[in-house]
Design a protein around this motif. Sequence first.
Motif, PDB file in Angstrom:
ATOM      1  N   TRP A 252       0.827  -1.209   0.000  1.00 28.75           N
ATOM      2  CA  TRP A 252       0.000   0.000   0.000  1.00 28.75           C
ATOM      3  C   TRP A 252       0.860   1.258   0.000  1.00 28.75           C
ATOM      4  CZ3 TRP A 252      -3.301  -2.474   4.406  1.00 28.75           C
ATOM      5  CH2 TRP A 252      -4.205  -3.371   3.834  1.00 28.75           C
ATOM      6  N   ALA A 253       2.027   1.212   0.667  1.00 27.61           N
ATOM      7  CA  ALA A 253       2.906   2.380   0.721  1.00 27.61           C
ATOM      8  C   ALA A 253       3.701   2.551  -0.565  1.00 27.61           C
ATOM      9  CB  ALA A 253       3.864   2.263   1.905  1.00 27.61           C
ATOM     10  N   GLY A 254       3.698   1.518  -1.417  1.00 26.80           N
ATOM     11  CA  GLY A 254       4.457   1.608  -2.666  1.00 26.80           C
ATOM     12  C   GLY A 254       5.939   1.451  -2.477  1.00 26.80           C
ATOM     13  N   ASN A 255       6.355   0.861  -1.368  1.00 21.52           N
ATOM     14  CA  ASN A 255       7.779   0.679  -1.073  1.00 21.52           C
ATOM     15  C   ASN A 255       8.017  -0.783  -0.711  1.00 21.52           C
ATOM     16  OD1 ASN A 255      10.457   0.839  -0.330  1.00 21.52           O
ATOM     17  ND2 ASN A 255      10.048   1.811   1.659  1.00 21.52           N
ATOM     18  N   LEU A 256       8.613  -1.520  -1.617  1.00 22.44           N
ATOM     19  CA  LEU A 256       8.807  -2.953  -1.400  1.00 22.44           C
ATOM     20  C   LEU A 256      10.143  -3.302  -0.764  1.00 22.44           C
ATOM     21  CD1 LEU A 256       7.358  -4.345  -4.761  1.00 22.44           C
ATOM     22  CD2 LEU A 256       6.174  -3.936  -2.591  1.00 22.44           C
ATOM     23  N   GLU A 257      10.946  -2.311  -0.466  1.00 20.71           N
ATOM     24  CA  GLU A 257      12.264  -2.588   0.104  1.00 20.71           C
ATOM     25  C   GLU A 257      12.194  -3.379   1.404  1.00 20.71           C
ATOM     26  OE1 GLU A 257      16.331  -0.143   1.277  1.00 20.71           O
ATOM     27  OE2 GLU A 257      14.830   0.770  -0.025  1.00 20.71           O
ATOM     28  N   PRO A 258      11.203  -3.112   2.287  1.00 23.65           N
ATOM     29  CA  PRO A 258      11.138  -3.887   3.539  1.00 23.65           C
ATOM     30  C   PRO A 258      10.818  -5.357   3.326  1.00 23.65           C
ATOM     31  CG  PRO A 258       9.909  -1.825   3.739  1.00 23.65           C
ATOM     32  CD  PRO A 258      10.225  -1.997   2.290  1.00 23.65           C
ATOM     33  N   LEU A 259      10.437  -5.742   2.109  1.00 23.56           N
ATOM     34  CA  LEU A 259      10.048  -7.126   1.857  1.00 23.56           C
ATOM     35  C   LEU A 259      11.226  -8.033   1.533  1.00 23.56           C
ATOM     36  CD1 LEU A 259       6.777  -6.732  -0.217  1.00 23.56           C
ATOM     37  CD2 LEU A 259       7.144  -6.659   2.245  1.00 23.56           C
TER      38      LEU A 259
ATOM     39  N   GLY B 188      13.691 -10.696   1.691  1.00 18.14           N
ATOM     40  CA  GLY B 188      13.755 -11.880   2.539  1.00 18.14           C
ATOM     41  C   GLY B 188      12.406 -12.390   2.987  1.00 18.14           C
ATOM     42  N   LEU B 189      11.351 -11.614   2.760  1.00 22.03           N
ATOM     43  CA  LEU B 189      10.010 -12.031   3.166  1.00 22.03           C
ATOM     44  C   LEU B 189       9.196 -12.594   2.005  1.00 22.03           C
ATOM     45  CD1 LEU B 189       8.806  -9.184   5.592  1.00 22.03           C
ATOM     46  CD2 LEU B 189       9.475 -11.521   6.185  1.00 22.03           C
ATOM     47  N   ALA B 190       9.520 -12.173   0.787  1.00 19.05           N
ATOM     48  CA  ALA B 190       8.756 -12.603  -0.385  1.00 19.05           C
ATOM     49  C   ALA B 190       9.701 -13.045  -1.489  1.00 19.05           C
ATOM     50  CB  ALA B 190       7.852 -11.471  -0.871  1.00 19.05           C
ATOM     51  N   ALA B 191       9.272 -14.063  -2.239  1.00 22.41           N
ATOM     52  CA  ALA B 191      10.071 -14.556  -3.351  1.00 22.41           C
ATOM     53  C   ALA B 191      10.169 -13.494  -4.437  1.00 22.41           C
ATOM     54  CB  ALA B 191       9.445 -15.835  -3.909  1.00 22.41           C
ATOM     55  N   ASP B 192      11.177 -13.624  -5.288  1.00 21.61           N
ATOM     56  CA  ASP B 192      11.413 -12.616  -6.325  1.00 21.61           C
ATOM     57  C   ASP B 192      10.207 -12.430  -7.237  1.00 21.61           C
ATOM     58  OD1 ASP B 192      13.917 -12.235  -5.307  1.00 21.61           O
ATOM     59  OD2 ASP B 192      14.942 -13.461  -6.816  1.00 21.61           O
ATOM     60  N   ASP B 193       9.564 -13.537  -7.636  1.00 20.42           N
ATOM     61  CA  ASP B 193       8.439 -13.390  -8.559  1.00 20.42           C
ATOM     62  C   ASP B 193       7.250 -12.716  -7.895  1.00 20.42           C
ATOM     63  OD1 ASP B 193       8.098 -15.586  -6.927  1.00 20.42           O
ATOM     64  OD2 ASP B 193       7.082 -16.797  -8.438  1.00 20.42           O
ATOM     65  N   VAL B 194       7.072 -12.941  -6.596  1.00 14.16           N
ATOM     66  CA  VAL B 194       6.001 -12.252  -5.877  1.00 14.16           C
ATOM     67  C   VAL B 194       6.305 -10.758  -5.818  1.00 14.16           C
ATOM     68  CG1 VAL B 194       4.843 -11.989  -3.645  1.00 14.16           C
ATOM     69  CG2 VAL B 194       5.358 -14.277  -4.519  1.00 14.16           C
ATOM     70  N   GLN B 195       7.541 -10.426  -5.514  1.00 15.98           N
ATOM     71  CA  GLN B 195       7.905  -9.004  -5.475  1.00 15.98           C
ATOM     72  C   GLN B 195       7.765  -8.368  -6.845  1.00 15.98           C
ATOM     73  OE1 GLN B 195      11.132  -7.560  -2.984  1.00 15.98           O
ATOM     74  NE2 GLN B 195      11.588  -9.639  -2.316  1.00 15.98           N
ATOM     75  N   ASP B 196       8.095  -9.106  -7.901  1.00 14.46           N
ATOM     76  CA  ASP B 196       7.938  -8.559  -9.258  1.00 14.46           C
ATOM     77  C   ASP B 196       6.469  -8.263  -9.552  1.00 14.46           C
ATOM     78  OD1 ASP B 196      10.645  -8.780  -9.651  1.00 14.46           O
ATOM     79  OD2 ASP B 196      10.528 -10.668 -10.775  1.00 14.46           O
ATOM     80  N   ASN B 197       5.573  -9.165  -9.143  1.00 12.79           N
ATOM     81  CA  ASN B 197       4.145  -8.932  -9.356  1.00 12.79           C
ATOM     82  C   ASN B 197       3.652  -7.717  -8.580  1.00 12.79           C
ATOM     83  OD1 ASN B 197       3.919 -11.160 -11.037  1.00 12.79           O
ATOM     84  ND2 ASN B 197       3.302 -12.547  -9.388  1.00 12.79           N
ATOM     85  N   LEU B 198       4.134  -7.571  -7.348  1.00 20.69           N
ATOM     86  CA  LEU B 198       3.730  -6.414  -6.540  1.00 20.69           C
ATOM     87  C   LEU B 198       4.267  -5.127  -7.155  1.00 20.69           C
ATOM     88  CD1 LEU B 198       4.283  -7.775  -2.910  1.00 20.69           C
ATOM     89  CD2 LEU B 198       2.202  -7.810  -4.280  1.00 20.69           C
ATOM     90  N   ALA B 199       5.508  -5.176  -7.616  1.00 21.06           N
ATOM     91  CA  ALA B 199       6.101  -3.985  -8.230  1.00 21.06           C
ATOM     92  C   ALA B 199       5.326  -3.589  -9.480  1.00 21.06           C
ATOM     93  CB  ALA B 199       7.569  -4.252  -8.567  1.00 21.06           C
ATOM     94  N   ALA B 200       4.896  -4.595 -10.270  1.00 25.24           N
ATOM     95  CA  ALA B 200       4.127  -4.302 -11.478  1.00 25.24           C
ATOM     96  C   ALA B 200       2.783  -3.667 -11.120  1.00 25.24           C
ATOM     97  CB  ALA B 200       3.914  -5.586 -12.270  1.00 25.24           C
ATOM     98  N   ALA B 201       2.147  -4.135 -10.046  1.00 24.60           N
ATOM     99  CA  ALA B 201       0.869  -3.570  -9.612  1.00 24.60           C
ATOM    100  C   ALA B 201       1.048  -2.122  -9.134  1.00 24.60           C
ATOM    101  CB  ALA B 201       0.265  -4.425  -8.514  1.00 24.60           C
ATOM    102  N   ILE B 202       2.143  -1.864  -8.435  1.00 21.44           N
ATOM    103  CA  ILE B 202       2.412  -0.498  -7.966  1.00 21.44           C
ATOM    104  C   ILE B 202       2.653   0.426  -9.157  1.00 21.44           C
ATOM    105  CG2 ILE B 202       4.075   0.933  -6.713  1.00 21.44           C
ATOM    106  CD1 ILE B 202       4.457  -1.442  -4.782  1.00 21.44           C
ATOM    107  N   GLU B 203       3.396  -0.079 -10.122  1.00 20.29           N
ATOM    108  CA  GLU B 203       3.670   0.718 -11.312  1.00 20.29           C
ATOM    109  C   GLU B 203       2.377   0.988 -12.094  1.00 20.29           C
ATOM    110  OE1 GLU B 203       6.511   0.589 -15.333  1.00 20.29           O
ATOM    111  OE2 GLU B 203       6.599  -1.016 -13.827  1.00 20.29           O
ATOM    112  N   ALA B 204       1.496  -0.009 -12.147  1.00 25.83           N
ATOM    113  CA  ALA B 204       0.243   0.132 -12.884  1.00 25.83           C
ATOM    114  C   ALA B 204      -0.654   1.205 -12.279  1.00 25.83           C
ATOM    115  CB  ALA B 204      -0.489  -1.199 -12.934  1.00 25.83           C
ATOM    116  N   ARG B 205      -0.551   1.451 -10.996  1.00 27.07           N
ATOM    117  CA  ARG B 205      -1.374   2.487 -10.363  1.00 27.07           C
ATOM    118  C   ARG B 205      -0.641   3.827 -10.300  1.00 27.07           C
ATOM    119  NH1 ARG B 205      -0.468  -0.397  -4.664  1.00 27.07           N
ATOM    120  NH2 ARG B 205       0.993   1.076  -3.681  1.00 27.07           N
TER     121      ARG B 205
END
Length: 218
Positions: free
Chosen positions: A109-116, A118-135
């Motif tokens: 929600w904050a648009g900052n995935l840096e805290p993630l 070690g918590l999320a796999a690379d492909d999950v982070q890529d999907n989240l980054a794409a969603a943030i970029e889309a908005r």
Amino acid sequence: MSDDSAWIEIVLLAMLAAFIGLRLVSVLGKRTGQERPIGDNFRPAAEVQSPQRREADRPPRGRLVLPAGTDPALLPALEDIAGADAGFAPAKFLDGARSAYGMILGAFWAGNLEPLHGLAADDVQDNLAAAIEARGGHKLGNRLVAIDDATISAADMIGNMIELTVRFTARVAAPDGETTSHDLWTFSRLAGNADPAWVLIATDNEADSGDMLPDHTD
């Protein structure tokens, strides 16, 4: 003549005594004072090792405690996981999953995935980054009000990898009002890994069966 016979008898007795002495030495050997006591030869050369104690955190099979709401049919799979991963406890895992759920939603929600990291796999982070970029990269005004329920809904061992899916029921405050989300998140870790962290490897939302973490939950 009798004197000669007596000397011959003495010599024969001395020879017999010497012969018996030599036989005793050859059979029994010479004692040096450092011999092991009688019976020591029946002791094993190495000390018998007592069986290793079960790790304190690993419950005996059949005694794994399932959190309330867990499907009892998952017990055998969860016991297999506990046998492969010392210290695994479903309730402890769910506590960590709840924390990860809040942290990952907040970062998205904050648009900052840096805290993630070690918590999320690379492909999950890529999907989240794409969603943030889309908005457009802007922040969302969403806020996690509460996690009303978190239940393990699936448990698998794939080789040495553990995969656990958690069904979350959460209330989210959004700019247009409060909504309830029913999400399925799958976490994974290598059994026996010294690093206790679990990694988010898949997300889904029961409402639309698509990737979760939408801008607004239904």
